[in-house]
Design a protein around this motif. Structure first.
Motif, PDB file in Angstrom:
ATOM      1  N   TYR A 143     -14.856  -8.866  63.045  1.00 60.93           N
ATOM      2  CA  TYR A 143     -14.581  -8.023  61.892  1.00 60.93           C
ATOM      3  C   TYR A 143     -13.068  -7.859  61.713  1.00 60.93           C
ATOM      4  O   TYR A 143     -12.320  -7.775  62.697  1.00 60.93           O
ATOM      5  CB  TYR A 143     -15.196  -6.634  62.056  1.00 60.93           C
ATOM      6  N   GLN A 144     -12.664  -7.773  60.454  1.00 61.25           N
ATOM      7  CA  GLN A 144     -11.277  -7.496  60.132  1.00 61.25           C
ATOM      8  C   GLN A 144     -11.201  -6.171  59.382  1.00 61.25           C
ATOM      9  O   GLN A 144     -11.906  -5.966  58.401  1.00 61.25           O
ATOM     10  CB  GLN A 144     -10.674  -8.605  59.276  1.00 61.25           C
ATOM     11  N   LEU A 145     -10.338  -5.278  59.860  1.00 54.98           N
ATOM     12  CA  LEU A 145     -10.114  -3.999  59.192  1.00 54.98           C
ATOM     13  C   LEU A 145      -8.733  -4.035  58.548  1.00 54.98           C
ATOM     14  O   LEU A 145      -7.729  -4.310  59.213  1.00 54.98           O
ATOM     15  CB  LEU A 145     -10.180  -2.838  60.187  1.00 54.98           C
ATOM     16  N   ALA A 146      -8.686  -3.786  57.253  1.00 62.02           N
ATOM     17  CA  ALA A 146      -7.425  -3.806  56.526  1.00 62.02           C
ATOM     18  C   ALA A 146      -7.458  -2.745  55.442  1.00 62.02           C
ATOM     19  O   ALA A 146      -8.517  -2.200  55.122  1.00 62.02           O
ATOM     20  CB  ALA A 146      -7.174  -5.183  55.922  1.00 62.02           C
ATOM     21  N   VAL A 147      -6.300  -2.443  54.892  1.00 60.73           N
ATOM     22  CA  VAL A 147      -6.189  -1.553  53.745  1.00 60.73           C
ATOM     23  C   VAL A 147      -5.621  -2.394  52.606  1.00 60.73           C
ATOM     24  O   VAL A 147      -4.412  -2.652  52.566  1.00 60.73           O
ATOM     25  CB  VAL A 147      -5.286  -0.345  54.024  1.00 60.73           C
ATOM     26  N   PRO A 148      -6.474  -2.884  51.692  1.00 59.79           N
ATOM     27  CA  PRO A 148      -5.994  -3.756  50.604  1.00 59.79           C
ATOM     28  C   PRO A 148      -4.874  -3.098  49.800  1.00 59.79           C
ATOM     29  O   PRO A 148      -4.910  -1.905  49.509  1.00 59.79           O
ATOM     30  CB  PRO A 148      -7.252  -3.959  49.744  1.00 59.79           C
ATOM     31  N   GLY A 149      -3.876  -3.908  49.487  1.00 60.16           N
ATOM     32  CA  GLY A 149      -2.760  -3.409  48.699  1.00 60.16           C
ATOM     33  C   GLY A 149      -1.635  -2.813  49.503  1.00 60.16           C
ATOM     34  O   GLY A 149      -0.570  -2.502  48.959  1.00 60.16           O
ATOM     35  N   GLU A 150      -1.846  -2.635  50.823  1.00 60.07           N
ATOM     36  CA  GLU A 150      -0.805  -2.061  51.670  1.00 60.07           C
ATOM     37  C   GLU A 150      -0.204  -3.150  52.562  1.00 60.07           C
ATOM     38  O   GLU A 150      -0.939  -3.997  53.087  1.00 60.07           O
ATOM     39  CB  GLU A 150      -1.375  -0.949  52.555  1.00 60.07           C
ATOM     40  N   PRO A 151       1.103  -3.135  52.759  1.00 62.11           N
ATOM     41  CA  PRO A 151       1.759  -4.165  53.587  1.00 62.11           C
ATOM     42  C   PRO A 151       1.642  -3.863  55.074  1.00 62.11           C
ATOM     43  O   PRO A 151       2.636  -3.820  55.796  1.00 62.11           O
ATOM     44  CB  PRO A 151       3.217  -4.103  53.112  1.00 62.11           C
ATOM     45  N   TRP A 152       0.438  -3.647  55.535  1.00 55.50           N
ATOM     46  CA  TRP A 152       0.197  -3.296  56.922  1.00 55.50           C
ATOM     47  C   TRP A 152      -0.601  -4.386  57.603  1.00 55.50           C
ATOM     48  O   TRP A 152      -1.445  -5.043  56.989  1.00 55.50           O
ATOM     49  CB  TRP A 152      -0.577  -1.979  57.047  1.00 55.50           C
TER      50      TRP A 152
END
Length: 325
Positions: A306-315
């Motif tokens: 699984y990949q956890l990300a916050v779309p739109g954030e440069p993290w």
């Protein structure tokens, strides 16, 4: 006419795109790698083998030399590409999750095993070789700098396509820098071998190439496996903030069905997305809304990557490996 502009070399050059076409279709949501393995990748591989045999039996030195150079150059380029990332992996910068995803996609499984890891590395290697052939058929005898530009061009394509979004290449500058540096170490050996034509008879060059790749494959497969069933957990809380997601930790290993805690450390609402590589497409996944300064538990429904990300954030994104019980 001893040039590329003949039916056999042109057909081989086109067939070399069969391997990467599987991945493009997967990340673009057009098909799956598992579905394309037999109807696309296998016929392309067989045709390259048949064409090499035909060229060799007819004394076609133009095609056989370039296929030899592309094979050895692709192997050494892949070795260079991976070796430069091993220290980064040990430092916790996490450059290898795509290879594990390849294995699950090609196998059609929703969880990782030593076998899928081996399949993933094999597919990764097939790309290294076929890109080597694509370059060698066009650029043999040219200055090695063209090989470096070719390697960098491959990474540019990865960033601008859905692959770049899926694996977070656009969101985190350090990840992009690592990827471009690794492609330098792919392009230089490939360009140098095709320029100097030092592997006419393969011989030791192919032997050393195979040994290097086998060692990397063994390291990769063994390095990812959990010890004594499941590794000790370093924590199930994933902190989300402006610096990084789960900073300082390479990844998280949990059994399927385990619960993770997502912690929003910012002063605003965030919409995180957790997506499994089983889905593949960059727009897939589950959206998890996190109010400012809050925590929310989420249960991993099944084994998988699984990949956890916050779309739109440069993290930077975090990877969660869920093992089937």
């Amino acid at each position: 006419m001893n040039t590329l502009l003949r039916p056999l070399p042109i057909s081989v050059w086109i067939a070399c795109f069969g391997s990467i076409a599987m991945l493009i279709a997967q990340v673009a949501g057009l098909s799956t790698m598992n579905a394309l393995l037999l109807p696309l990748a296998l016929p392309c591989a067989l045709w390259i083998a048949v064409a090499w045999w035909r060229a060799s039996s007819k004394g076609d030195s133009f095609l056989t030399e370039r296929l030899r150079l592309g094979l050895v150059g692709g192997l050494w380029g892949t070795a260079g590409y991976d070796v430069v990332r091993v220290p980064l992996h040990l430092m916790g910068l996490n450059p290898f999750p795509p290879i594990r995803a390849y294995g699950m996609w090609v196998s059609g499984l929703d969880h990782a095993t030593p076998l899928t890891d081996f399949v993933g590395f094999s597919y990764h290697l097939s790309n290294g070789i076929t890109f080597g052939w694509i370059y060698a058929l066009l650029m043999t005898g040219r200055h090695w700098g063209w090989g470096v530009l070719f390697g960098l061009g491959l990474e540019v394509m990865a960033v601008v396509t859905p692959f770049g979004e899926l694996f977070g290449l656009r969101a985190f500058s350090q990840t992009v820098i690592i990827a471009f540096v690794a492609h330098l170490f792919y392009g230089y050996p490939l360009g140098r071998i095709c320029q100097d034509r030092k592997s006419r008879g393969l011989g030791v060059s192919l032997g050393w190439s195979g040994t290097a790749i086998a060692a990397l494959a063994a390291w990769f497969v063994l390095a990812w496996q959990p010890v004594a069933g499941y590794p000790k957990l370093s924590g199930r809380v994933i902190r989300i903030g402006p610096a990084a997601i789960y900073p300082g930790v390479r990844d998280i290993h949990l059994p399927a069905g385990a619960e993770i805690m997502l912690r929003n450390e910012t002063d605003r609402e965030l919409k995180a997305r957790l997506r499994s590589t089983k889905d593949g497409h960059h727009g897939a996944g589950v959206e998890i809304v996190l109010p400012a300064k809050s925590e929310k538990a989420h249960t991993l429904p099944a084994g998988g990557l699984y990949q956890l990300a916050v779309p739109g954030e440069p993290w930077r994104s975090a990877w969660v490996f869920a093992w089937e019980r």
